[in-house]
Scaffold this motif. Structure first.
Motif, PDB file in Angstrom:
ATOM      1  N   LEU A 120       0.827  -1.217   0.000  1.00 45.92           N
ATOM      2  CA  LEU A 120       0.000   0.000   0.000  1.00 45.92           C
ATOM      3  C   LEU A 120       0.862   1.268   0.000  1.00 45.92           C
ATOM      4  CD1 LEU A 120      -2.621  -1.170   2.656  1.00 45.92           C
ATOM      5  CD2 LEU A 120      -3.091  -0.726   0.235  1.00 45.92           C
ATOM      6  N   GLY A 121       2.163   1.087   0.099  1.00 45.20           N
ATOM      7  CA  GLY A 121       3.058   2.245   0.158  1.00 45.20           C
ATOM      8  C   GLY A 121       2.982   2.968   1.493  1.00 45.20           C
ATOM      9  N   ALA A 122       2.543   2.270   2.538  1.00 44.59           N
ATOM     10  CA  ALA A 122       2.407   2.909   3.859  1.00 44.59           C
ATOM     11  C   ALA A 122       3.778   3.145   4.465  1.00 44.59           C
ATOM     12  CB  ALA A 122       1.578   2.012   4.782  1.00 44.59           C
ATOM     13  N   ASP A 123       3.986   4.339   5.001  1.00 44.57           N
ATOM     14  CA  ASP A 123       5.299   4.654   5.572  1.00 44.57           C
ATOM     15  C   ASP A 123       5.226   5.095   7.031  1.00 44.57           C
ATOM     16  OD1 ASP A 123       4.083   7.067   5.283  1.00 44.57           O
ATOM     17  OD2 ASP A 123       5.632   7.998   4.040  1.00 44.57           O
ATOM     18  N   GLY A 124       4.057   4.950   7.649  1.00 39.64           N
ATOM     19  CA  GLY A 124       3.941   5.332   9.060  1.00 39.64           C
ATOM     20  C   GLY A 124       3.800   6.821   9.267  1.00 39.64           C
ATOM     21  N   ALA A 125       3.521   7.567   8.188  1.00 37.42           N
ATOM     22  CA  ALA A 125       3.371   9.015   8.315  1.00 37.42           C
ATOM     23  C   ALA A 125       2.224   9.349   9.272  1.00 37.42           C
ATOM     24  CB  ALA A 125       3.102   9.640   6.950  1.00 37.42           C
ATOM     25  N   ALA A 126       2.420  10.384  10.078  1.00 36.13           N
ATOM     26  CA  ALA A 126       1.359  10.841  10.966  1.00 36.13           C
ATOM     27  C   ALA A 126       0.142  11.193  10.127  1.00 36.13           C
ATOM     28  CB  ALA A 126       1.825  12.048  11.758  1.00 36.13           C
ATOM     29  N   GLY A 127      -1.033  10.777  10.571  1.00 32.65           N
ATOM     30  CA  GLY A 127      -2.267  11.099   9.852  1.00 32.65           C
ATOM     31  C   GLY A 127      -2.718   9.997   8.903  1.00 32.65           C
ATOM     32  N   SER A 128      -1.804   9.082   8.561  1.00 34.32           N
ATOM     33  CA  SER A 128      -2.205   8.011   7.629  1.00 34.32           C
ATOM     34  C   SER A 128      -2.905   6.896   8.393  1.00 34.32           C
ATOM     35  CB  SER A 128      -0.975   7.449   6.910  1.00 34.32           C
ATOM     36  OG  SER A 128      -0.122   6.795   7.843  1.00 34.32           O
ATOM     37  N   VAL A 129      -3.931   6.307   7.796  1.00 28.30           N
ATOM     38  CA  VAL A 129      -4.588   5.127   8.364  1.00 28.30           C
ATOM     39  C   VAL A 129      -4.796   4.142   7.220  1.00 28.30           C
ATOM     40  CG1 VAL A 129      -6.605   4.205   9.566  1.00 28.30           C
ATOM     41  CG2 VAL A 129      -5.811   6.511  10.098  1.00 28.30           C
ATOM     42  N   HIS A 130      -4.311   2.931   7.379  1.00 27.13           N
ATOM     43  CA  HIS A 130      -4.506   1.892   6.357  1.00 27.13           C
ATOM     44  C   HIS A 130      -5.355   0.767   6.934  1.00 27.13           C
ATOM     45  CE1 HIS A 130      -1.026   4.056   4.703  1.00 27.13           C
ATOM     46  NE2 HIS A 130      -1.554   3.713   3.537  1.00 27.13           N
ATOM     47  N   LEU A 131      -6.348   0.357   6.181  1.00 25.86           N
ATOM     48  CA  LEU A 131      -7.270  -0.683   6.638  1.00 25.86           C
ATOM     49  C   LEU A 131      -6.951  -2.000   5.934  1.00 25.86           C
ATOM     50  CD1 LEU A 131     -10.635   1.354   6.622  1.00 25.86           C
ATOM     51  CD2 LEU A 131      -8.986   1.051   8.481  1.00 25.86           C
ATOM     52  N   LEU A 132      -6.728  -3.048   6.719  1.00 26.71           N
ATOM     53  CA  LEU A 132      -6.396  -4.369   6.171  1.00 26.71           C
ATOM     54  C   LEU A 132      -7.485  -5.355   6.580  1.00 26.71           C
ATOM     55  CD1 LEU A 132      -2.629  -4.473   7.296  1.00 26.71           C
ATOM     56  CD2 LEU A 132      -3.578  -3.432   5.226  1.00 26.71           C
ATOM     57  N   PRO A 133      -8.294  -5.828   5.642  1.00 24.87           N
ATOM     58  CA  PRO A 133      -9.356  -6.770   6.001  1.00 24.87           C
ATOM     59  C   PRO A 133      -8.814  -8.193   6.147  1.00 24.87           C
ATOM     60  CG  PRO A 133      -9.477  -6.233   3.663  1.00 24.87           C
ATOM     61  CD  PRO A 133      -8.312  -5.462   4.216  1.00 24.87           C
ATOM     62  N   GLN A 134      -9.468  -8.989   7.002  1.00 29.02           N
ATOM     63  CA  GLN A 134      -9.224 -10.443   7.088  1.00 29.02           C
ATOM     64  C   GLN A 134      -7.752 -10.786   7.208  1.00 29.02           C
ATOM     65  OE1 GLN A 134     -11.846 -11.936   7.616  1.00 29.02           O
ATOM     66  NE2 GLN A 134     -13.408 -10.606   6.740  1.00 29.02           N
ATOM     67  N   VAL A 135      -7.121 -10.280   8.263  1.00 26.90           N
ATOM     68  CA  VAL A 135      -5.711 -10.617   8.483  1.00 26.90           C
ATOM     69  C   VAL A 135      -5.629 -11.965   9.198  1.00 26.90           C
ATOM     70  CG1 VAL A 135      -3.612  -9.950   9.713  1.00 26.90           C
ATOM     71  CG2 VAL A 135      -4.949  -8.219   8.490  1.00 26.90           C
ATOM     72  N   GLU A 136      -4.937 -12.892   8.607  1.00 25.21           N
ATOM     73  CA  GLU A 136      -4.754 -14.238   9.163  1.00 25.21           C
ATOM     74  C   GLU A 136      -4.097 -14.144  10.541  1.00 25.21           C
ATOM     75  OE1 GLU A 136      -5.281 -17.065   6.892  1.00 25.21           O
ATOM     76  OE2 GLU A 136      -5.139 -18.250   8.744  1.00 25.21           O
ATOM     77  N   GLY A 137      -4.701 -14.733  11.564  1.00 22.27           N
ATOM     78  CA  GLY A 137      -4.102 -14.692  12.895  1.00 22.27           C
ATOM     79  C   GLY A 137      -4.735 -13.642  13.799  1.00 22.27           C
ATOM     80  N   VAL A 138      -5.629 -12.826  13.240  1.00 19.74           N
ATOM     81  CA  VAL A 138      -6.376 -11.826  14.035  1.00 19.74           C
ATOM     82  C   VAL A 138      -7.860 -12.121  13.844  1.00 19.74           C
ATOM     83  CG1 VAL A 138      -6.907  -9.377  14.366  1.00 19.74           C
ATOM     84  CG2 VAL A 138      -4.596 -10.071  13.706  1.00 19.74           C
ATOM     85  N   SER A 139      -8.589 -12.342  14.928  1.00 22.33           N
ATOM     86  CA  SER A 139      -9.979 -12.763  14.733  1.00 22.33           C
ATOM     87  C   SER A 139     -10.896 -11.586  14.373  1.00 22.33           C
ATOM     88  CB  SER A 139     -10.506 -13.510  15.962  1.00 22.33           C
ATOM     89  OG  SER A 139     -10.459 -12.667  17.080  1.00 22.33           O
TER      90      SER A 139
END
Ligand code: BES
Ligand code: MN
Ligand code: ZN
Length: 499
Positions: free
Chosen positions: A57-76
């Motif tokens: 997703l090109g996420a770099d941890g910048a303040a203000g960014s929020v990335h949503l990841l659906p159905q992550v294996e290992g997280v209910s």
């Protein structure tokens, strides 16, 4: 208001509609991968899957960014949100904003678990406060498209820890107070006449130890409040002075707070152009902040006496309005020639500052959307602090810093004072255009009363014209419309004075 709680559940299995992890900005050579925070409990395979998804997703941890990841294996939980913490992930304001941005992005979901690291009570408080501020919507005239998150659980090792629980309770009280201020600002001015704002103060005080006194136009006339009456006389809806007080037994100090409460600023006969008028329902943001802060101070039961003075009027043009060249006699007797009816805030505040300082409080702070010049000088995110006492001004700045609100010191240059001289009265209500924010501050300074020893009451003036109302994209925990700015700084200041 969102429900805040502490939980010792695992990020893997916590029952929630979404879990929130953090991402700090990577430090290596660009493009550096962000550093995942709050994911220590997750299996290695899950952590690398999240890292890969963020890279894609090109996420770099910048303040203000929020990335949503659906159905992550290992997280209910069905959704993982990764909120950016920027370069300094330990900064409490970075935590507030990251939690707020995540909770805002997750609007429409009911239950959210924050899995960000909580090293201490300060971090817990910051995360909870950010979440509470993010979980806001103004719904008086239209249901929220995506209703705010209803419940936020902070995942911590020791959910019964006293300091953590106190931090969460403080966040709840402060979050609720800021929402009160935002709601009042967002209310259409047709629905918030001066008497309605006075009613709102009385409603808020019901069932608490707060006392409320409302001076109506009759009492204002008896008391010689020419500034508030003059500004209000063009409106069919008369002005008010509202006094809200938290006066606990054994109070350590007395803090007076004075708020500009122009429920709508049309400019009066010195009418504003249309583009400058449409946001002027926010011209009571100072009064809203003062009311909300007093409410929060009572909710936290701080051992400090706090008196809030709301100077409330509607500034309208009409056959009964004040005219440019009219002279008003303020509370205390100072006469003011009104050369511009759009410089009305200083007129209502002058009256209230005289009344507030006559009680000889230890400190007085006024909060006002006072000048367009503030916006020119500092923009829409940084408020100004002026005052008659450098040490107190520094205390206010320190409180703001701790609260996570951006304020910057401004001077009151004596050489500008002469521009407020009037040919016919003690003062004119406008002076030099250059340095307009400072000239307004110098005007207010004339109304600060003295203590028994002949020195003026230590006073700070907060000009929040720009930061009080957001018309552009939301960010962090800040929504469009009323921001509730200054509430948190005033609460922090009251905390300082109570210790
Ligand atoms: N409420 C306005 C100031 C304001 C401007 C607040 C923009 C928020 C955003 C205030 O009453 C006002 O009109 N001030 C005048 C004073 C001038 C006539 C000396 C101004 O700043 O233009
Ligand atoms: Mn005005
Ligand atoms: Zn105004």
């Amino acid at each position: 208001m969102v429900r805040l709680e502490l939980s010792s559940k695992s990020v893997k299995t916590v029952p929630a509609d979404a879990v929130v992890l953090g991402a700090a900005r990577g430090t290596g050579p660009a493009p550096a991968a962000p550093v995942l925070l709050g994911a220590d409990d997750l299996p290695r395979a899950t952590r690398s899957a999240i890292a890969r998804a963020l890279a894609d997703l090109g996420a770099d941890g910048a303040a203000g960014s929020v990335h949503l990841l659906p159905q992550v294996e290992g997280v209910s939980a069905p959704l993982v949100a990764v909120t950016g913490l920027g370069e300094d992930p330990a900064d409490p304001e970075a935590l507030r904003r990251a939690a707020g941005a995540a909770v805002r992005a997750l609007a429409g979901r009911r239950r959210v678990a924050l899995a960000l690291p909580v090293p201490d009570a300060a971090a817990a408080g910051a995360l909870a406060e950010g979440a509470a501020l993010g979980a806001y919507a103004f719904t008086r005239y239209k249901a929220a498209q995506r209703p705010p998150v209803e419940q936020v659980a902070l995942l911590v090792g020791k959910p019964r820890d006293k300091a953590l629980r106190a931090a969460l309770e403080r966040a709840r009280v402060v979050g609720e107070a800021v929402a009160v201020a935002r709601d009042l600002v967002n209310t259409a001015p047709g629905d918030l006449a001066p008497a309605d704002l006075a009613d709102a103060a009385q409603d808020l005080a019901r069932g608490t130890a707060l006392s409320v006194r409302v001076l109506t136009e009759t009492e204002l006339a008896e008391g010689g409040y020419g500034g508030i009456l003059g500004v209000g006389q063009g409106s069919s809806r008369p002005p008010r002075l509202v006094v809200v007080e938290h006066a606990p037994r054994g109070a350590k100090a007395h803090l007076a707070l004075v708020g500009k409460g122009i429920t709508f600023d049309s400019g009066g006969l010195s009418l504003k152009p249309p583009a400058g008028m449409e946001t002027m329902k926010s011209d009571m943001s100072g009064a809203a902040a003062v009311l909300a802060a007093v409410k929060a101070v009572a909710g936290l039961d701080l051992p400090v006496r706090v008196t809030g003075w709301l100077a409330v009027a509607e500034n309208m043009p009409s056959g009964t309005a004040i005219r440019p060249s009219d002279v008003l006699t303020m509370h205390g007797g100072t006469t003011v020639e009104v050369l511009n009816t759009d410089a009305e805030g200083r007129l209502v505040l002058g009256d209230a500052l005289v009344a507030a300082t006559a009680e000889q409080p230890d400190r007085v702070v006024d909060v006002a959307t006072l000048t367009g010049a503030q916006v020119v000088a500092l923009g829409n995110r940084v408020s100004a602090v002026m005052g008659n006492d450098d040490a107190f001004r520094a205390e206010v700045l320190a409180a703001a810093e701790r609260a996570g609100e951006q304020f910057w010191p401004m001077p009151l240059p004596q050489e500008l004072r002469a521009s407020l001289d009037s040919q016919v009265a003690d003062l004119a209500n406008i002076g030099d255009r250059a340095g307009g924010m400072l000239v307004a501050g110098l005007f207010l300074r004339e109304f600060i009363g003295e203590r028994a020893d002949g020195t003026p009451v230590p006073w700070a003036h907060l000009d929040i014209a720009g930061p009080s109302f957001l018309t552009t994209e939301p960010y962090g925990y800040t929504h469009r419309g009323g921001t509730g700015v200054a509430v948190r700084t005033l609460v922090a200041l009251a905390e300082d004075l109570s210790s």
